[in-house]
Every structure is written in C-alpha cells, then in structure tokens.
Design a protein around this motif. Structure first.
Motif, mmCIF file in Angstrom:
data_model
loop_
_atom_site.group_PDB
_atom_site.id
_atom_site.type_symbol
_atom_site.label_atom_id
_atom_site.label_comp_id
_atom_site.label_asym_id
_atom_site.label_seq_id
_atom_site.Cartn_x
_atom_site.Cartn_y
_atom_site.Cartn_z
ATOM 1 N N ALA A 43 -0.721 -16.645 1.360
ATOM 2 C CA ALA A 43 -1.348 -15.435 0.824
ATOM 3 C C ALA A 43 -1.227 -14.308 1.839
ATOM 4 O O ALA A 43 -0.915 -13.170 1.477
ATOM 5 C CB ALA A 43 -2.816 -15.692 0.491
ATOM 6 N N TYR A 44 -1.454 -14.601 3.091
ATOM 7 C CA TYR A 44 -1.361 -13.573 4.121
ATOM 8 C C TYR A 44 0.092 -13.207 4.396
ATOM 9 O O TYR A 44 0.397 -12.060 4.715
ATOM 10 C CB TYR A 44 -2.088 -14.024 5.383
ATOM 11 N N LEU A 45 1.000 -14.151 4.247
ATOM 12 C CA LEU A 45 2.419 -13.851 4.354
ATOM 13 C C LEU A 45 2.841 -12.913 3.230
ATOM 14 O O LEU A 45 3.566 -11.945 3.458
ATOM 15 C CB LEU A 45 3.233 -15.145 4.313
ATOM 16 N N TYR A 46 2.374 -13.186 2.028
ATOM 17 C CA TYR A 46 2.633 -12.297 0.895
ATOM 18 C C TYR A 46 2.067 -10.906 1.172
ATOM 19 O O TYR A 46 2.718 -9.899 0.912
ATOM 20 C CB TYR A 46 2.015 -12.869 -0.382
ATOM 21 N N GLY A 47 0.866 -10.858 1.704
ATOM 22 C CA GLY A 47 0.231 -9.576 1.998
ATOM 23 C C GLY A 47 1.000 -8.763 3.032
ATOM 24 O O GLY A 47 1.067 -7.545 2.939
ATOM 25 N N LEU A 48 1.583 -9.433 4.007
ATOM 26 C CA LEU A 48 2.373 -8.718 5.013
ATOM 27 C C LEU A 48 3.663 -8.173 4.424
ATOM 28 O O LEU A 48 4.139 -7.114 4.836
ATOM 29 C CB LEU A 48 2.660 -9.634 6.201
ATOM 30 N N PHE A 49 4.250 -8.898 3.481
ATOM 31 C CA PHE A 49 5.466 -8.413 2.837
ATOM 32 C C PHE A 49 5.186 -7.302 1.841
ATOM 33 O O PHE A 49 6.048 -6.473 1.584
ATOM 34 C CB PHE A 49 6.209 -9.549 2.137
#
Length: 73
Positions: free
Chosen positions: A45-51
């Motif tokens: 989820a946080y990886l998605y948010g960074l992208f």
C-alpha cells in the motif's frame, strides 16, 4: 510507560492504520490488482502511495506523521 509515551504511541499507530485504510480505498479505486495487493500485503500500500503521490499523497503524509509520533515515543 509514561502517559506521554503511551499517547504518542497510540496516536502514531492510529495514524498508520488510518493511512493504510485510505491507501486501500484509493488503490481499489485505481485497479483491482493493486487493491488486492494492498489488502494482503500492507507494505505494498505504501509502495503504491509512493508511485501515485498525486492521488495518495495525503495518506503518505499521514503515515509519515504516524511514524514520527511512534519514533518520538
């Protein structure tokens, strides 16, 4: 544990939980696969948010605040 430390830790964990839920909602709106990944594996989820900072920037900011609060405890 002091009351201040307990409060910071509680608010930090709550902020991280709320940010994860916000990222989960946003990722489900974007794509089914991202939504499923963020549900099963929360770090994604946080990886998605960074992208996708344009759509999930507020949730990432809330997560950063939560991490800072936990670090201060």
């Amino acid at each position: 544990m002091e009351a201040t430390s307990a409060s910071l830790l509680t608010f930090g964990i709550a902020a991280l939980l709320v940010s994860w839920v916000l990222l989960l909602i946003q990722s489900w709106k974007e794509d089914y696969a991202w939504g499923l990944c963020t549900l099963i594996l929360p770090p994604f989820a946080y990886l998605y948010g960074l992208f996708r900072l344009d759509k999930a920037g507020q949730a990432i900011l809330l997560a950063l605040i939560g991490v800072i609060l936990i670090w201060m405890a």
